[in-house]
Design a protein around this motif. Sequence first.
Motif, PDB file in Angstrom:
ATOM      1  N   VAL A   4       0.829  -1.106  -0.133  1.00  0.00           N
ATOM      2  CA  VAL A   4      -0.128  -0.114  -0.069  1.00  0.00           C
ATOM      3  C   VAL A   4       0.832   1.095  -0.014  1.00  0.00           C
ATOM      4  O   VAL A   4       1.550   1.479   0.911  1.00  0.00           O
ATOM      5  CB  VAL A   4      -0.984   0.149   1.221  1.00  0.00           C
ATOM      6  CG1 VAL A   4      -1.861   1.484   1.378  1.00  0.00           C
ATOM      7  CG2 VAL A   4      -1.848  -1.165   1.172  1.00  0.00           C
ATOM      8  N   ILE A   5       0.529   1.969  -1.062  1.00  0.00           N
ATOM      9  CA  ILE A   5       1.210   3.336  -0.937  1.00  0.00           C
ATOM     10  C   ILE A   5       0.297   4.502  -0.857  1.00  0.00           C
ATOM     11  O   ILE A   5      -0.737   4.470  -1.836  1.00  0.00           O
ATOM     12  CB  ILE A   5       2.114   3.649  -2.334  1.00  0.00           C
ATOM     13  CG1 ILE A   5       2.692   4.935  -2.369  1.00  0.00           C
ATOM     14  CG2 ILE A   5       1.220   3.248  -3.564  1.00  0.00           C
ATOM     15  CD1 ILE A   5       3.808   5.089  -3.572  1.00  0.00           C
ATOM     16  N   THR A   6       0.297   5.495   0.178  1.00  0.00           N
ATOM     17  CA  THR A   6      -0.524   6.394   0.343  1.00  0.00           C
ATOM     18  C   THR A   6      -0.134   7.612  -0.571  1.00  0.00           C
ATOM     19  O   THR A   6       1.014   7.980  -0.036  1.00  0.00           O
ATOM     20  CB  THR A   6      -0.789   6.726   1.581  1.00  0.00           C
ATOM     21  OG1 THR A   6      -1.258   5.650   2.202  1.00  0.00           O
ATOM     22  CG2 THR A   6      -2.021   7.691   1.905  1.00  0.00           C
ATOM     23  N   ASP A  41       3.051   8.689   1.497  1.00  0.00           N
ATOM     24  CA  ASP A  41       4.287   8.551   1.126  1.00  0.00           C
ATOM     25  C   ASP A  41       4.799   9.196  -0.247  1.00  0.00           C
ATOM     26  O   ASP A  41       5.917   9.293  -0.233  1.00  0.00           O
ATOM     27  CB  ASP A  41       4.269   6.878   0.705  1.00  0.00           C
ATOM     28  CG  ASP A  41       3.782   5.977   1.968  1.00  0.00           C
ATOM     29  OD1 ASP A  41       4.282   5.955   2.906  1.00  0.00           O
ATOM     30  OD2 ASP A  41       2.538   5.521   1.692  1.00  0.00           O
ATOM     31  N   LEU A  42       3.896   9.575  -1.144  1.00  0.00           N
ATOM     32  CA  LEU A  42       3.960  10.164  -2.269  1.00  0.00           C
ATOM     33  C   LEU A  42       3.069  11.362  -2.533  1.00  0.00           C
ATOM     34  O   LEU A  42       1.994  11.366  -2.432  1.00  0.00           O
ATOM     35  CB  LEU A  42       4.155   8.977  -3.418  1.00  0.00           C
ATOM     36  CG  LEU A  42       4.246   9.430  -4.812  1.00  0.00           C
ATOM     37  CD1 LEU A  42       5.782  10.094  -4.982  1.00  0.00           C
ATOM     38  CD2 LEU A  42       4.009   8.470  -5.852  1.00  0.00           C
ATOM     39  N   ASP A 164       8.231   0.659  -3.641  1.00  0.00           N
ATOM     40  CA  ASP A 164       7.723  -0.856  -3.560  1.00  0.00           C
ATOM     41  C   ASP A 164       6.857  -1.453  -4.583  1.00  0.00           C
ATOM     42  O   ASP A 164       5.851  -2.071  -4.585  1.00  0.00           O
ATOM     43  CB  ASP A 164       7.143  -1.258  -2.144  1.00  0.00           C
ATOM     44  CG  ASP A 164       6.992  -2.465  -1.778  1.00  0.00           C
ATOM     45  OD1 ASP A 164       7.870  -3.228  -2.228  1.00  0.00           O
ATOM     46  OD2 ASP A 164       5.965  -3.039  -1.023  1.00  0.00           O
ATOM     47  N   GLY A 165       6.995  -0.522  -5.730  1.00  0.00           N
ATOM     48  CA  GLY A 165       6.014  -0.935  -7.010  1.00  0.00           C
ATOM     49  C   GLY A 165       6.665  -0.396  -8.351  1.00  0.00           C
ATOM     50  O   GLY A 165       7.866  -0.117  -8.247  1.00  0.00           O
ATOM     51  N   ASP A 277      -1.048  -4.431  -5.074  1.00  0.00           N
ATOM     52  CA  ASP A 277      -1.358  -5.598  -5.350  1.00  0.00           C
ATOM     53  C   ASP A 277      -2.798  -5.714  -5.991  1.00  0.00           C
ATOM     54  O   ASP A 277      -3.169  -6.712  -6.555  1.00  0.00           O
ATOM     55  CB  ASP A 277      -1.501  -6.445  -3.888  1.00  0.00           C
ATOM     56  CG  ASP A 277      -0.147  -6.778  -3.388  1.00  0.00           C
ATOM     57  OD1 ASP A 277       0.933  -6.657  -4.358  1.00  0.00           O
ATOM     58  OD2 ASP A 277       0.116  -6.950  -2.330  1.00  0.00           O
ATOM     59  N   ALA A 278      -3.668  -4.911  -5.917  1.00  0.00           N
ATOM     60  CA  ALA A 278      -4.837  -4.721  -6.573  1.00  0.00           C
ATOM     61  C   ALA A 278      -5.005  -4.740  -7.981  1.00  0.00           C
ATOM     62  O   ALA A 278      -5.702  -5.204  -8.591  1.00  0.00           O
ATOM     63  CB  ALA A 278      -5.957  -3.671  -6.216  1.00  0.00           C
ATOM     64  N   CYS A 279      -3.963  -4.338  -8.504  1.00  0.00           N
ATOM     65  CA  CYS A 279      -3.451  -4.436  -9.740  1.00  0.00           C
ATOM     66  C   CYS A 279      -3.461  -6.105 -10.443  1.00  0.00           C
ATOM     67  O   CYS A 279      -3.862  -6.085 -11.574  1.00  0.00           O
ATOM     68  CB  CYS A 279      -2.109  -3.918 -10.426  1.00  0.00           C
ATOM     69  SG  CYS A 279      -1.958  -2.217  -9.994  1.00  0.00           S
TER      70      CYS A 279
END
Length: 311
Positions: A4-6, A41-42, A164-165, A277-279
Motif C-alpha cells: 500500500v502506497i498512500t 508516502d508520495l 515498492d512498486g 497488489d490490487a493491480c
Amino acid sequence: MARVITVGAAQLGPIARSDSRARVVERLIAHLREAKRMGCDLVVFPELALTTFFPRWYMTDQAEIDSFFEREMPGPETQPLFDEARLLRLGFSLGYAELTEQDGRPARFNTSILVDRDGRIIGKYRKVHLPGHREHEPWRRFQHLEKRYFDVSDTGFRVWRAFDGILGMCICNDRRWPETYRVMGLQGAEMILLGYNTPVHNPPAPDHDNLSLFHNQLVMQAGAYQNGCWVVGVAKAGDEENVPMIGGTQIIAPSGMTVAATRGDGDELAVAACDLDACASYKTTTFNFAVHRMPQHYGLITERKGAEPPP
C-alpha cells in the motif's frame, strides 16, 4: 502483506505570471506538510507546477521564454522543496519546464521527475504528445504554443521500480492517447503519475468545452482499467490569467473507479491509500496481456464478399 502506497494528489490553484518561484515553492511545501499529516508516502504535483502556463502567450524574446525554464533541478529556488521532502521522508513527482543542452545546442522539454524519500531524482520523463500549434494564431482567445516552446520527448515512456512498486509518468495531453498507458502497461506499470494544465475552452473545437471534465475523466479511467494500474491525475485548476482551467484532480483504481478527488479549483490535496497488489486482479485475468492480447493479428484484414477494399 499488501503493498500500500498512500498518495497525495496535490492540485494547485492558479499561478500568476508575476508569481515568483519562491512563492510557488512555498505552496508546494505547504502541500508536502499537509500530505505528511495525512500519512502520505508520495505527493504528485501538476504539469509546469513552478510557473503559470506560459505557452498561452506568444513570445519572441528567447530570454523571456527561457525565464520560465529550469536550468538545473534542484536549483537554488527549488532546493527548499527537496530539503523539506527529505526532512519529511516524502517522495514526490514534479512537472516543470526543463532547459538543457544536447549536442551543443539548447533543448527545451516539458518534463516530470520522480523523487524518492531521500530527495534524490530517480526518474525523468519528457512529454511525448505536444498539443497546440507552432505559430501565432491571433484569432484565438489565448495561445497554446507547446509545439513552439518545447522539443518532443527523447525519453519515451518508461517505468521505474520505486515505492515498492512499478511507477510510470506522463504529462497532460499524453493522457488522451491509449498508447501512453499501454506502453507503460506492457512494462508492468502499477501506477501512472500524470500532471496536467488543461483549459476549459478549446479554441479549434469550442463544442468540446462542456465535455472537458468528462473527457478528462474518461481517458484516465479507461487507461487505468485497460492496463490494470492506478492513475493519479493532478491538475492546475481555477482561473489562471483569465483562462479557466478544468481541475478534476483524482486518483483512479485499477478497476477504473475514482477513489479520491478534489472538490474545488484551488490548492487542495486528494489522498488515497493505493494497494498496488490490487493491480493483479486485472493484470492476471481480463487484461492478462500474455494470454489474451493478440498484436500479431491487429494488422490482418478479413475479406468479406461485396466489401469495398480499404483505401
